[in-house]
Design a protein around this motif. Structure first.
Motif, PDB file in Angstrom:
ATOM      1  N   ASP A 101       0.720  -1.185  -0.034  1.00 45.11           N
ATOM      2  CA  ASP A 101       0.009   0.063  -0.035  1.00 45.11           C
ATOM      3  C   ASP A 101       0.850   1.345  -0.116  1.00 45.11           C
ATOM      4  OD1 ASP A 101      -1.678  -2.143   0.506  1.00 45.11           O
ATOM      5  OD2 ASP A 101      -3.248  -0.740   1.790  1.00 45.11           O
ATOM      6  N   GLU A 102       1.788   1.452   0.781  1.00 51.74           N
ATOM      7  CA  GLU A 102       2.802   2.659   0.794  1.00 51.74           C
ATOM      8  C   GLU A 102       3.634   2.702  -0.316  1.00 51.74           C
ATOM      9  OE1 GLU A 102       4.250   6.038   2.293  1.00 51.74           O
ATOM     10  OE2 GLU A 102       2.443   4.845   2.684  1.00 51.74           O
ATOM     11  N   LEU A 103       3.917   1.578  -0.943  1.00 50.97           N
ATOM     12  CA  LEU A 103       4.712   1.628  -2.151  1.00 50.97           C
ATOM     13  C   LEU A 103       4.090   2.311  -3.240  1.00 50.97           C
ATOM     14  CD1 LEU A 103       6.580  -2.191  -1.913  1.00 50.97           C
ATOM     15  CD2 LEU A 103       8.026   0.308  -1.905  1.00 50.97           C
ATOM     16  N   VAL A 104       2.682   1.695  -3.294  1.00 51.21           N
ATOM     17  CA  VAL A 104       1.859   2.298  -4.214  1.00 51.21           C
ATOM     18  C   VAL A 104       1.592   3.986  -4.235  1.00 51.21           C
ATOM     19  CG1 VAL A 104      -0.606   2.128  -4.917  1.00 51.21           C
ATOM     20  CG2 VAL A 104       0.525   0.273  -4.643  1.00 51.21           C
ATOM     21  N   ARG A 105       1.181   4.233  -2.829  1.00 51.74           N
ATOM     22  CA  ARG A 105       1.193   5.680  -2.469  1.00 51.74           C
ATOM     23  C   ARG A 105       2.461   6.483  -2.926  1.00 51.74           C
ATOM     24  NH1 ARG A 105      -1.975   3.262   1.821  1.00 51.74           N
ATOM     25  NH2 ARG A 105      -4.088   3.719   1.548  1.00 51.74           N
ATOM     26  N   VAL A 106       3.729   5.915  -2.333  1.00 52.33           N
ATOM     27  CA  VAL A 106       4.841   6.900  -2.824  1.00 52.33           C
ATOM     28  C   VAL A 106       5.029   7.011  -4.181  1.00 52.33           C
ATOM     29  CG1 VAL A 106       7.318   6.458  -2.554  1.00 52.33           C
ATOM     30  CG2 VAL A 106       5.803   6.148  -0.729  1.00 52.33           C
ATOM     31  N   ALA A 107       4.735   5.905  -5.152  1.00 53.62           N
ATOM     32  CA  ALA A 107       4.910   5.875  -6.414  1.00 53.62           C
ATOM     33  C   ALA A 107       3.995   6.959  -6.940  1.00 53.62           C
ATOM     34  CB  ALA A 107       4.809   4.716  -7.160  1.00 53.62           C
ATOM     35  N   ALA A 108       2.796   7.003  -6.652  1.00 49.44           N
ATOM     36  CA  ALA A 108       1.650   8.089  -7.009  1.00 49.44           C
ATOM     37  C   ALA A 108       2.163   9.476  -6.389  1.00 49.44           C
ATOM     38  CB  ALA A 108       0.384   7.621  -6.496  1.00 49.44           C
TER      39      ALA A 108
ATOM     40  N   VAL B 271      -0.871  -4.089 -15.864  1.00 49.09           N
ATOM     41  CA  VAL B 271      -1.644  -3.188 -15.053  1.00 49.09           C
ATOM     42  C   VAL B 271      -2.871  -2.661 -16.138  1.00 49.09           C
ATOM     43  CG1 VAL B 271       0.066  -1.666 -16.193  1.00 49.09           C
ATOM     44  CG2 VAL B 271      -1.199  -0.930 -14.365  1.00 49.09           C
ATOM     45  N   LEU B 272      -3.768  -2.458 -15.664  1.00 48.75           N
ATOM     46  CA  LEU B 272      -4.972  -1.858 -16.497  1.00 48.75           C
ATOM     47  C   LEU B 272      -5.069  -0.434 -15.860  1.00 48.75           C
ATOM     48  CD1 LEU B 272      -7.213  -4.751 -16.815  1.00 48.75           C
ATOM     49  CD2 LEU B 272      -5.716  -3.530 -18.726  1.00 48.75           C
ATOM     50  N   SER B 273      -5.258   0.564 -16.705  1.00 56.12           N
ATOM     51  CA  SER B 273      -5.871   2.025 -16.521  1.00 56.12           C
ATOM     52  C   SER B 273      -7.212   2.354 -16.991  1.00 56.12           C
ATOM     53  CB  SER B 273      -4.842   2.817 -17.006  1.00 56.12           C
ATOM     54  OG  SER B 273      -3.574   2.754 -16.345  1.00 56.12           O
TER      55      SER B 273
ATOM     56  N   VAL C 152       3.685   3.944 -11.683  1.00 59.57           N
ATOM     57  CA  VAL C 152       4.029   5.264 -12.419  1.00 59.57           C
ATOM     58  C   VAL C 152       3.287   4.896 -14.001  1.00 59.57           C
ATOM     59  CG1 VAL C 152       5.537   6.392 -13.627  1.00 59.57           C
ATOM     60  CG2 VAL C 152       5.752   5.766 -11.098  1.00 59.57           C
ATOM     61  N   HIS C 153       3.378   3.818 -14.612  1.00 60.92           N
ATOM     62  CA  HIS C 153       3.006   3.665 -15.943  1.00 60.92           C
ATOM     63  C   HIS C 153       1.636   3.804 -16.060  1.00 60.92           C
ATOM     64  CE1 HIS C 153       3.484   1.543 -19.794  1.00 60.92           C
ATOM     65  NE2 HIS C 153       2.534   1.348 -19.608  1.00 60.92           N
ATOM     66  N   GLY C 154       0.759   3.108 -15.008  1.00 57.15           N
ATOM     67  CA  GLY C 154      -0.476   3.152 -15.263  1.00 57.15           C
ATOM     68  C   GLY C 154      -1.279   4.535 -15.008  1.00 57.15           C
ATOM     69  N   PHE C 155      -0.489   5.221 -13.926  1.00 59.82           N
ATOM     70  CA  PHE C 155      -0.839   6.691 -13.710  1.00 59.82           C
ATOM     71  C   PHE C 155      -0.624   7.586 -14.972  1.00 59.82           C
ATOM     72  CE2 PHE C 155      -1.155   9.393  -9.737  1.00 59.82           C
ATOM     73  CZ  PHE C 155      -1.580  10.563 -10.376  1.00 59.82           C
TER      74      PHE C 155
ATOM     75  N   GLU D   3       8.744   7.972 -17.200  1.00 55.50           N
ATOM     76  CA  GLU D   3       8.821   6.987 -16.443  1.00 55.50           C
ATOM     77  C   GLU D   3      10.093   7.038 -15.661  1.00 55.50           C
ATOM     78  OE1 GLU D   3       7.108   3.156 -17.733  1.00 55.50           O
ATOM     79  OE2 GLU D   3       5.703   4.292 -19.126  1.00 55.50           O
ATOM     80  N   VAL D   4      11.164   7.094 -16.591  1.00 55.89           N
ATOM     81  CA  VAL D   4      12.493   6.963 -16.051  1.00 55.89           C
ATOM     82  C   VAL D   4      12.806   8.047 -15.096  1.00 55.89           C
ATOM     83  CG1 VAL D   4      14.851   6.914 -16.818  1.00 55.89           C
ATOM     84  CG2 VAL D   4      13.362   5.616 -18.188  1.00 55.89           C
ATOM     85  N   ARG D   5      12.221   9.185 -15.484  1.00 49.86           N
ATOM     86  CA  ARG D   5      12.552  10.389 -14.727  1.00 49.86           C
ATOM     87  C   ARG D   5      11.771  10.415 -13.410  1.00 49.86           C
ATOM     88  NH1 ARG D   5      10.298  15.377 -17.433  1.00 49.86           N
ATOM     89  NH2 ARG D   5       8.571  15.078 -15.783  1.00 49.86           N
ATOM     90  N   ILE D   6      10.563   9.996 -13.234  1.00 53.59           N
ATOM     91  CA  ILE D   6       9.804   9.961 -12.083  1.00 53.59           C
ATOM     92  C   ILE D   6      10.423   8.721 -11.100  1.00 53.59           C
ATOM     93  CG2 ILE D   6       7.487   9.008 -10.997  1.00 53.59           C
ATOM     94  CD1 ILE D   6       6.399  10.810 -13.605  1.00 53.59           C
ATOM     95  N   LEU D   7      10.962   7.384 -11.798  1.00 53.28           N
ATOM     96  CA  LEU D   7      11.681   6.445 -11.038  1.00 53.28           C
ATOM     97  C   LEU D   7      12.739   6.669 -10.466  1.00 53.28           C
ATOM     98  CD1 LEU D   7      10.545   3.360 -13.315  1.00 53.28           C
ATOM     99  CD2 LEU D   7       9.484   3.975 -11.067  1.00 53.28           C
TER     100      LEU D   7
END
Length: 194
Positions: A45-52, A92-94, A140-143, A164-168
Motif C-alpha cells: 500500500d505504501e509503495l503504491v502511494r509513494v509511487a503515485a 496493469v490496466l488503467s 507510474v506507468h498506469g498513472f 517514467e525513467v525521470r519519475i522512477l
C-alpha cells in the motif's frame, strides 16, 4: 496529450518516500485490495502511494484523486475481457475517468488502476528486479495512462518512457528500459500494448 515540463529531481531513496515532501492535502491516492495475496509484497500500500506521489510531484499535479486496486491475475483477466475484449491477465490496466469539472473543493478524479499480483511477481522475477521496484514502475506507468500518455507509436513510447525513467529516478529506481530495450513491453500481454 498534456504538455508537462520536467519537475525538480529528488535524491534517490530506495523507493521509500519522495524527498520533495508530500503532495498537497487535496491529492488522494486510494488503495484497495481486490484480490491476490498482496501481503506477500511487504508494504504494498505504501509503495503504491509513494509511487503515485512521485508522479503528482514530478508533474505538479494538485487536487486529484486516483484509485489503485491491488488485484489478482484472475480479476484483471476478467476486467481485461469485459472492457477490452481480451480475457487474459496483464500487469496493469488503467481506466481513465470521464473528464468532468470537480465540485468546488473536491479533488478531480483521474481514474482507476488495477494491478495483477501474479503477473507483477512473475515479470519482476523474469527481469531480475525487486518486486517493490516493478510494482512502483507499474503504478507510474498506469498513472501516466490516466493522464493521456500512451505507447502506441515509437514517439509516444519514447515520451512516456522518458517520464517514467525521470519519475522512477526520484524513487531511487534504476532505468527499467536501460537493459534489453523495453522490459515492460517484452513482458506485457498484447492487451497492455494495444
Amino acid at each position: 496529450m498534456p504538455s508537462i515540463s520536467p519537475g525538480s529531481a529528488a535524491s534517490p531513496n530506495d523507493g521509500a518516500e519522495v524527498a520533495d515532501g508530500d503532495p498537497p492535502i487535496s491529492s488522494v491516492i486510494d488503495v484497495v485490495h481486490d484480490g491476490g495475496d498482496w501481503e506477500a509484497v511487504a508494504g504494498a500500500d505504501e509503495l503504491v502511494r509513494v509511487a503515485a506521489r512521485a508522479v503528482t510531484q514530478d508533474l505538479a499535479l494538485e487536487n486529484i484523486e486516483v484509485c489503485v486496486a491491488l488485484s489478482s491475475d484472475e480479476q484483471v483477466a476478467e476486467l481485461n475481457g469485459s472492457y477490452r475484449g481480451k480475457p487474459t491477465p496483464t500487469n496493469v490496466l488503467s481506466f481513465p475517468a470521464v473528464p468532468m469539472l470537480p465540485m468546488e473543493g473536491d479533488a478531480r478524479f483521474l481514474g482507476d488502476i488495477a494491478l495483477a499480483l501474479e503477473t507483477l511477481q512473475r515479470e519482476a522475477d523474469d527481469m531480475g528486479v525487486p518486486v517493490a521496484h516493478h510494482l512502483q514502475h507499474l503504478v507510474v506507468h498506469g498513472f501516466l495512462h490516466l493522464l493521456g500518455y500512451d505507447h502506441l507509436t515509437d514517439t509516444e513510447a519514447e515520451e512516456m518512457e522518458a517520464l517514467e525513467v525521470r519519475i522512477l529516478s526520484r524513487l531511487g529506481i534504476a532505468d527499467p528500459y536501460a537493459n534489453a530495450g523495453d522490459p515492460i513491453g517484452q513482458n506485457m500481454s498484447d492487451s497492455e500494448r494495444d
